[in-house]
Design an enzyme around this catalytic site. Structure first.
Site, mmCIF file in Angstrom:
data_model
loop_
_atom_site.group_PDB
_atom_site.id
_atom_site.type_symbol
_atom_site.label_atom_id
_atom_site.label_comp_id
_atom_site.label_asym_id
_atom_site.label_seq_id
_atom_site.Cartn_x
_atom_site.Cartn_y
_atom_site.Cartn_z
ATOM 1 N N ARG A 105 0.245 11.644 14.871
ATOM 2 C CA ARG A 105 1.962 10.512 14.082
ATOM 3 C C ARG A 105 3.190 9.735 14.258
ATOM 4 O O ARG A 105 3.268 9.189 15.918
ATOM 5 C CB ARG A 105 2.570 11.904 13.800
ATOM 6 C CG ARG A 105 1.711 12.627 12.920
ATOM 7 C CD ARG A 105 2.007 14.492 12.715
ATOM 8 N NE ARG A 105 1.207 14.752 12.560
ATOM 9 C CZ ARG A 105 0.419 16.031 11.696
ATOM 10 N NH1 ARG A 105 1.950 16.987 11.850
ATOM 11 N NH2 ARG A 105 -0.115 16.592 11.148
ATOM 12 N N ARG B 165 -7.993 8.739 4.682
ATOM 13 C CA ARG B 165 -9.061 7.463 4.010
ATOM 14 C C ARG B 165 -10.502 7.181 5.272
ATOM 15 O O ARG B 165 -11.311 7.048 5.336
ATOM 16 C CB ARG B 165 -8.043 6.434 3.683
ATOM 17 C CG ARG B 165 -9.923 5.186 2.971
ATOM 18 C CD ARG B 165 -8.396 4.149 3.064
ATOM 19 N NE ARG B 165 -8.029 3.695 4.167
ATOM 20 C CZ ARG B 165 -7.749 2.943 4.917
ATOM 21 N NH1 ARG B 165 -8.655 2.333 4.847
ATOM 22 N NH2 ARG B 165 -6.538 2.943 6.040
ATOM 23 N N ARG B 166 -9.553 6.875 6.782
ATOM 24 C CA ARG B 166 -10.245 6.129 7.406
ATOM 25 C C ARG B 166 -11.150 7.377 8.223
ATOM 26 O O ARG B 166 -12.357 6.984 8.948
ATOM 27 C CB ARG B 166 -8.932 5.500 8.342
ATOM 28 C CG ARG B 166 -8.307 4.741 7.689
ATOM 29 C CD ARG B 166 -6.759 4.209 9.309
ATOM 30 N NE ARG B 166 -6.546 3.282 8.630
ATOM 31 C CZ ARG B 166 -5.150 3.259 8.997
ATOM 32 N NH1 ARG B 166 -4.238 3.656 8.988
ATOM 33 N NH2 ARG B 166 -4.748 1.756 8.270
ATOM 34 N N LYS C 278 0.483 -1.335 0.295
ATOM 35 C CA LYS C 278 -0.027 0.086 0.012
ATOM 36 C C LYS C 278 0.502 1.262 0.021
ATOM 37 O O LYS C 278 0.236 2.351 -0.123
ATOM 38 C CB LYS C 278 -0.654 0.075 1.023
ATOM 39 C CG LYS C 278 -0.601 0.518 1.768
ATOM 40 C CD LYS C 278 -1.865 0.640 3.398
ATOM 41 C CE LYS C 278 -1.833 1.039 4.933
ATOM 42 N NZ LYS C 278 -2.764 1.527 5.389
ATOM 43 N N ASP C 279 2.407 0.490 0.284
ATOM 44 C CA ASP C 279 3.027 2.784 -0.208
ATOM 45 C C ASP C 279 3.771 2.006 -1.428
ATOM 46 O O ASP C 279 4.398 3.323 -1.018
ATOM 47 C CB ASP C 279 4.001 1.763 1.369
ATOM 48 C CG ASP C 279 3.355 2.115 2.563
ATOM 49 O OD1 ASP C 279 2.396 2.747 2.795
ATOM 50 O OD2 ASP C 279 3.875 1.535 3.444
ATOM 51 N N ARG D 16 3.208 5.478 18.819
ATOM 52 C CA ARG D 16 1.560 5.857 18.470
ATOM 53 C C ARG D 16 0.958 4.429 20.000
ATOM 54 O O ARG D 16 0.313 5.600 20.595
ATOM 55 C CB ARG D 16 0.564 5.344 17.921
ATOM 56 C CG ARG D 16 0.964 6.106 16.580
ATOM 57 C CD ARG D 16 0.196 5.943 14.679
ATOM 58 N NE ARG D 16 1.202 6.134 13.756
ATOM 59 C CZ ARG D 16 0.194 6.568 12.587
ATOM 60 N NH1 ARG D 16 -0.519 6.592 12.755
ATOM 61 N NH2 ARG D 16 1.018 7.532 11.701
#
Ligand code: DPM
Length: 346
Positions: free
Chosen positions: A156, A138-139, A87-88, A162
């Site tokens: 971040r 998106r989320r 996905k990156d 996190r």
């Protein structure tokens, strides 16, 4: 004779490093089992993208920031393979590179990690005004619409940072992360809720690992191609074709859901405004039944998979393009352009 191949892994990457190392080790182990005579050495590298990762990904905009230096190392033959989260990876790779393997996908879904004091609650039952940490447009877009009683704030740093921010402070009631990353990090026990497509559709390529190689390096391509997982390849080709047609990078609120059942590949795709109020969502399917097993060395949205039937890959790519065209005909570009502008102005 022993042959040495070099794999690159990003070092000191604040968010992705630890995960990148785990993912690279995982692919290396698979290759060692398949090719016991090949000596694999892992080279740790840090990239500019990794050093400035304190900036939200959606603000960095250009994904190639993370991949460019690794591609330079590939080009200079300093390494032969680079492992990424699919996905990156941009939907268009620079000339001379290709994705030589897409491994079997882990759960592609997003997951909720709660502050310990909220144990037992869900996004639905968290108190009004609870703050949810995510830097994914998106989320945030999907969840804002679905759970209007919640507030969303950027968070971040790397996965450890996190979780620390979540647990040790009172800033966030919960954070949202990819289930696959949490699992690979060994944090599965912290997942309190996995979000299905009705709550939050996933990002293009989420949960799948990709191995990037030099497009002309037939030996290495041949070696890694045995790692391809056909179903994952077809789903991800459809998803990437969809995103590419929408001209979306990693920083646009675009989400998908794919499935292969009885040789039918189905793709649901959606675009959202930043607050989720505007959205377009459609679904289409295609047959990927491959009576014709013919293969060729053609790239589909950056992926080279000669051991997956060519006609099925063509059908998957067409599915993504067709679904994007359908959304574009309904005004998807306006939604995405506005979202981009608003995000840039944040
Ligand atoms: C991309 C996004 C994020 C990553 C945007 C999105 C999440 C950024 C954030 C394109 N890449 O998903 O809408 O939360 O600030 C990333 C993760 C993984 C790969 C971590 C995650 C692990 C899962 C996988 C960052 N890239 O999404 O929680 O291998 O798919």
């Amino acid at each position: 004779m022993q042959q040495t191949n070099w794999m690159a892994v990003r070092d000191k990457c604040i968010f992705i490093f630890q995960l990148a190392r785990i993912q690279t080790d995982y692919v290396a182990e698979k290759l060692k089992t398949l090719y016991p005579d090949v000596l694999l050495e892992i080279v740790a590298m840090s990239t500019i993208g990794d050093k400035i990762l304190d900036t939200a990904l959606s603000k960095i905009g250009e994904k190639s920031l993370f991949t460019k230096e690794l591609e330079n190392a590939l080009e200079r033959n300093e390494v032969d393979l680079v492992v990424h989260s699919l996905k990156d990876l941009p939907t268009t790779l620079p000339n001379g590179f290709t994705i030589g393997a897409v491994l079997q996908r882990e759960s592609p879904h997003d997951a909720v990690v709660l502050h310990p004091k909220n144990s037992g609650l869900t996004l639905d039952t968290l108190p009004d005004g609870s703050v949810i940490g995510t830097s994914s447009l998106r989320r945030a877009a999907q969840l804002k619409k679905k759970f209007p009683h919640l507030e969303f704030k950027d968070i971040r740093g790397n996965l450890n940072t996190r979780l620390k921010k979540l647990d040790e402070k009172e800033d966030y009631a919960a954070i949202i992360l990819a289930a696959a990353g949490l699992k690979r990090m060994g944090w599965e026990a912290r997942v309190s809720q996995v979000l299905g497509p009705e709550d939050c559709m996933y990002a293009v390529g989420q949960g799948a690992l990709a191995v990037e190689v030099r497009a002309r390096d037939c030996d290495i391509l041949g070696m890694v191609s045995t790692l391809h997982h056909s179903e994952t390849v077809l789903r991800c080709i459809a998803e990437r074709a969809f995103l590419r047609r929408l001209e979306g990078g990693c920083s646009v609120p675009v989400a998908v859901n794919t499935e292969v059942k009885d040789s039918v590949l189905s793709l649901t795709g959606a675009v959202y405004s930043l607050d989720g109020a505007d959205s377009l969502k459609e679904a289409m399917e295609t047959s990927v039944d491959s009576g014709n097993k013919e293969s060729a060395d053609i790239q589909h949205v950056g992926v080279t998979a000669h051991n997956v039937p060519q006609c099925a890959q063509v059908a998957a790519e067409k599915l993504g393009v067709d679904l994007a065209d359908l959304l574009l005909s309904k005004g998807a570009m306006e939604i995405l352009t506005t979202a981009r502008k608003l995000n840039d102005a944040r």
